[in-house]
Design a protein around this motif. Structure first.
Motif, PDB file in Angstrom:
ATOM      1  N   ARG A 303     141.376 120.733  61.019  1.00 56.48           N
ATOM      2  CA  ARG A 303     140.663 121.614  61.552  1.00 56.48           C
ATOM      3  C   ARG A 303     140.767 121.734  63.144  1.00 56.48           C
ATOM      4  O   ARG A 303     140.840 122.910  63.447  1.00 56.48           O
ATOM      5  CB  ARG A 303     139.116 121.469  61.211  1.00 56.48           C
ATOM      6  CG  ARG A 303     138.472 122.726  60.668  1.00 56.48           C
ATOM      7  CD  ARG A 303     136.946 122.548  60.500  1.00 56.48           C
ATOM      8  NE  ARG A 303     136.939 121.284  59.530  1.00 56.48           N
ATOM      9  CZ  ARG A 303     135.645 120.643  59.947  1.00 56.48           C
ATOM     10  NH1 ARG A 303     134.712 120.985  60.773  1.00 56.48           N
ATOM     11  NH2 ARG A 303     135.408 119.412  59.074  1.00 56.48           N
ATOM     12  N   VAL A 306     144.168 123.685  63.675  1.00 56.29           N
ATOM     13  CA  VAL A 306     143.955 125.020  63.582  1.00 56.29           C
ATOM     14  C   VAL A 306     143.305 125.890  64.487  1.00 56.29           C
ATOM     15  O   VAL A 306     143.699 126.903  64.953  1.00 56.29           O
ATOM     16  CB  VAL A 306     143.077 125.470  62.278  1.00 56.29           C
ATOM     17  CG1 VAL A 306     142.894 126.683  61.952  1.00 56.29           C
ATOM     18  CG2 VAL A 306     144.105 124.812  60.758  1.00 56.29           C
ATOM     19  N   ALA A 309     145.726 125.961  67.302  1.00 55.24           N
ATOM     20  CA  ALA A 309     146.773 127.379  66.899  1.00 55.24           C
ATOM     21  C   ALA A 309     146.132 128.365  67.318  1.00 55.24           C
ATOM     22  O   ALA A 309     146.848 129.279  67.821  1.00 55.24           O
ATOM     23  CB  ALA A 309     147.185 126.986  65.662  1.00 55.24           C
ATOM     24  N   ILE A 310     145.045 128.811  66.793  1.00 55.62           N
ATOM     25  CA  ILE A 310     144.294 130.171  67.142  1.00 55.62           C
ATOM     26  C   ILE A 310     144.089 130.350  68.600  1.00 55.62           C
ATOM     27  O   ILE A 310     144.280 131.591  68.955  1.00 55.62           O
ATOM     28  CB  ILE A 310     142.892 130.127  66.198  1.00 55.62           C
ATOM     29  CG1 ILE A 310     143.227 130.056  64.695  1.00 55.62           C
ATOM     30  CG2 ILE A 310     141.960 131.505  66.516  1.00 55.62           C
ATOM     31  CD1 ILE A 310     141.935 129.921  63.732  1.00 55.62           C
TER      32      ILE A 310
END
Ligand code: MN
Length: 404
Positions: A303, A306, A309-310
């Motif tokens: 998580r 992610v 990355a966002i």
């Protein structure tokens, strides 16, 4: 008991982004000087070394110190100017000069441009010179907030230099010295890379001026080393106090390219081969560091990745959008070498060394040739222009036919 110089040190470094060192310095007790040259095709190097050579060749001890400083600076100006007239490739070359002579416990200073003289007294660092620069003029006139000066893209434009004109206005002043005072003369390659607080801190915590000089240059390079860096340091003490100076003096010859004309004169540490480093990639530094989210389990880690990355993607989109948007703008300014330059983008620097502009075209014309300073300031105000407009202005400036 009279004051004398008990310790001294000088060091010059090419920095991390330039290939040549256009700074020169003179460490020839009781005379010390720093010169920061400008002009294409290595002319800046020629100008700055003429400036310090002229000081090395003249006996400043004779006569009134301030008058002598002015006289010798004007003689250096004439030499540089005449050489520039004779040789097309050196046209318009110039240099800053900050020179001091210590006499009868007083520090007399002759100053042109944006190299600086500082004094550390009782642990407090004080700047004794004012920059002859566009940015400092704008601040004095209340047109620019002092906080905006540090990241101003035109901060390297100087309004006075030795060389561009047949005569020069030399600022002189004298300050009484005190036992324990440390004086620092430096080029803007130090002060644009290292904050005054940090400079003060280094001067306070190092054990010798030799070590302080090394540390100042190292920190400037660690912070980016965008320009040549030069520092000259000396300490005042009582006549009977034999400091570490005697030892450090003997080490100079190996560190610096000694001028043939002056034995104790260290003129420029020429191109100590520091590798040229490029700035870190903006995208890489913009991403949050993973250690900020210590993972405790596999799912949590996934998580976390992610989310990282966002955030990175959002940052990249933002930067890309800004970049594309800014590409339609152009502005005219001055390169770090003092040459009139056409930039594409917006005249701002972001943190992490990200610039919103890039050099489109650099002329061979020094900004100092636009006279008078008011007019120069008006022209090089990095007003945003369309391409055609900006190119026209550049052409006029290069041909020297711009209407006042
Ligand atoms: Mn410089």
């Amino acid at each position: 008991m009279p004051l004398r110089i008990v310790e001294e040190a000088g060091l010059s470094d090419v920095g991390r982004q330039r290939t040549t060192n256009e700074d020169s310095y003179l460490e020839s007790s009781p005379v010390f000087a720093v010169a920061d040259g400008m002009g294409g095709a290595r002319a800046g190097e020629v100008a700055s070394s003429i400036a310090v050579q002229t000081f090395a060749e003249n006996h400043l001890e004779d006569g009134k110190p301030e008058a002598r400083l002015e006289e010798v600076a004007r003689a250096a100006n004439r030499r540089i100017y005449e050489l520039a007239q004779e040789d097309e490739s050196r046209s318009g070359m110039g240099t800053t000069l900050t020179a001091v002579i210590v006499a009868d416990g007083d520090i007399a200073t002759g100053h042109v441009g944006d190299s600086r003289l500082y004094r550390l007294r009782d642990g407090e660092l004080e700047r004794l010179t004012r920059d002859h620069s566009l940015v400092e003029e704008l601040i004095r006139r209340g047109e620019l907030a002092p906080e905006a000066a540090d990241n101003h893209p035109q901060r390297s434009i100087i309004t006075r230099a030795l060389g561009p004109e047949p005569d020069v206005d030399v600022e002189t002043f004298t300050c009484p010295g005190r036992e324990g005072d440390v004086y620092l003369i430096c080029s803007d390659g130090l002060t644009t890379m290292v904050s005054e607080d940090e400079v003060a801190d280094i001067l306070r915590r190092t054990d010798s001026l030799e070590e302080a000089a090394r540390e100042l240059v190292d920190v400037a390079n660690r912070n980016g080393g965008k320009d040549n860096v030069t520092v000259v340091l000396f300490r005042l003490g009582q006549d009977d106090a034999l400091g570490a100076g005697a030892d450090t003096l003997s080490g100079q010859e190996t560190r610096t390219g000694l001028s043939a004309t002056a034995v104790k004169t260290a003129v420029k540490a020429r191109e100590r081969e520091t590798e040229t480093a490029t700035r870190p990639d903006a995208g890489a530094t913009a991403a949050p560091r993973r250690s900020a989210h210590p993972p405790t389990g596999r799912r949590r880690r996934a998580r976390g990745l992610v989310a990282v990355a966002i955030v990175a993607l959002a940052a990249a989109v933002l930067v890309a959008g800004f970049y594309i948007g800014s590409r339609q703008f152009y502005f005219v300014g001055t390169s770090e070498q003092g040459l009139i330059t056409l930039y594409r983008g917006l005249p701002y620097d972001l943190p992490l060394g990200v610039s919103l502009y890039e050099t489109e075209y650099s002329s061979a014309v020094p900004a100092a040739t636009i006279r008078p300073p008011d007019r120069r300031a008006a022209i090089l105000d990095h007003q945003l222009r369309g391409k055609g407009d900006a190119v026209d202005l550049m052409r006029q400036l290069e041909q020297g036919r711009l209407e006042p």
